[in-house]
Enzyme design. Structure first.
Site, short mmCIF file in Angstrom:
data_model
loop_
_atom_site.label_atom_id
_atom_site.label_comp_id
_atom_site.label_asym_id
_atom_site.label_seq_id
_atom_site.Cartn_x
_atom_site.Cartn_y
_atom_site.Cartn_z
CB CYS A 65 -8.69 -4.79 -4.06
SG CYS A 65 -7.61 -3.42 -3.57
CB CYS A 107 -5.38 -1.36 -2.00
SG CYS A 107 -6.74 -0.68 -1.05
CD GLU A 123 -5.16 -5.94 -1.30
OE1 GLU A 123 -4.70 -4.79 -1.26
OE2 GLU A 123 -5.85 -6.43 -0.39
CG ASN A 130 -0.43 -0.24 2.51
OD1 ASN A 130 0.61 -0.87 2.64
ND2 ASN A 130 -1.10 0.26 3.53
CD GLU A 180 -1.57 4.68 4.70
OE1 GLU A 180 -1.07 5.52 5.48
OE2 GLU A 180 -2.30 3.74 5.08
CB CYS A 217 -10.90 -3.18 0.31
SG CYS A 217 -10.26 -2.36 -1.16
#
Ligand code: THU
Length: 133
Positions: A93, A57, A59, A46, A48, A90
């Site tokens: 994703c 994310c 993934e 990830n 940010e 999530c």
């Protein structure tokens, strides 16, 4: 079915990727490793941002790395998070992966730390699809 050796390799790759996680805001570090049908592995962590909504994310980082190198056929995705168990991708994703594959399996650790494997289509049975009329 993904071979045990492949599963181990994927989790190892995800563990290496999570070292690069950039998560100064949430402190929640995620690593992902994506296996293609040809046996190549693409990793992601990830990333940010101070503008929180721009956060990527792990993934989807792995997914865009793979797709941008010509890959579209995926067999498995392993996901881990530092100090956390029972983490699955999530919904955003899962939607993004559903664009490319239905048969892919998601590998994750359950609350006891045991490896679990679940089909993408079970985790996310009704992805949005643009209906062309
Ligand atoms: N995150 C992921 O990398 N993958 C997911 O499937 C869900 C959440 C990241 C985004 C953010 O940096 C942190 O985890 C906390 O939500």
């Amino acid at each position: 079915m993904i071979k045990k050796r492949e599963v181990r390799k994927l989790f190892q790759a995800a563990k290496e990727a999570v070292e690069f996680a950039y998560a100064p805001y949430s402190k929640f570090k995620v690593g992902a490793a994506l296996l293609t049908r040809e046996g190549r592995i693409y990793t992601g962590c990830n990333v940010e941002n101070a503008s929180y909504g721009l956060t990527l994310c792990a993934e989807r980082v792995a997914l865009v790395k793979a797709v941008s190198e010509g890959e579209k056929d995926f067999l498995a995705l392993a996901v881990i998070a530092v100090g956390k168990k029972g983490i699955t991708p999530c919904g955003a994703c899962l939607q993004a992966f559903s664009e490319f594959t239905k048969e892919m399996v998601v590998l994750y650790l359950d609350k006891e730390g045991k490896t679990k494997s679940e089909k993408l289509k079970k985790l996310f049975p009704h992805p949005f699809r643009a209906v062309l009329v």
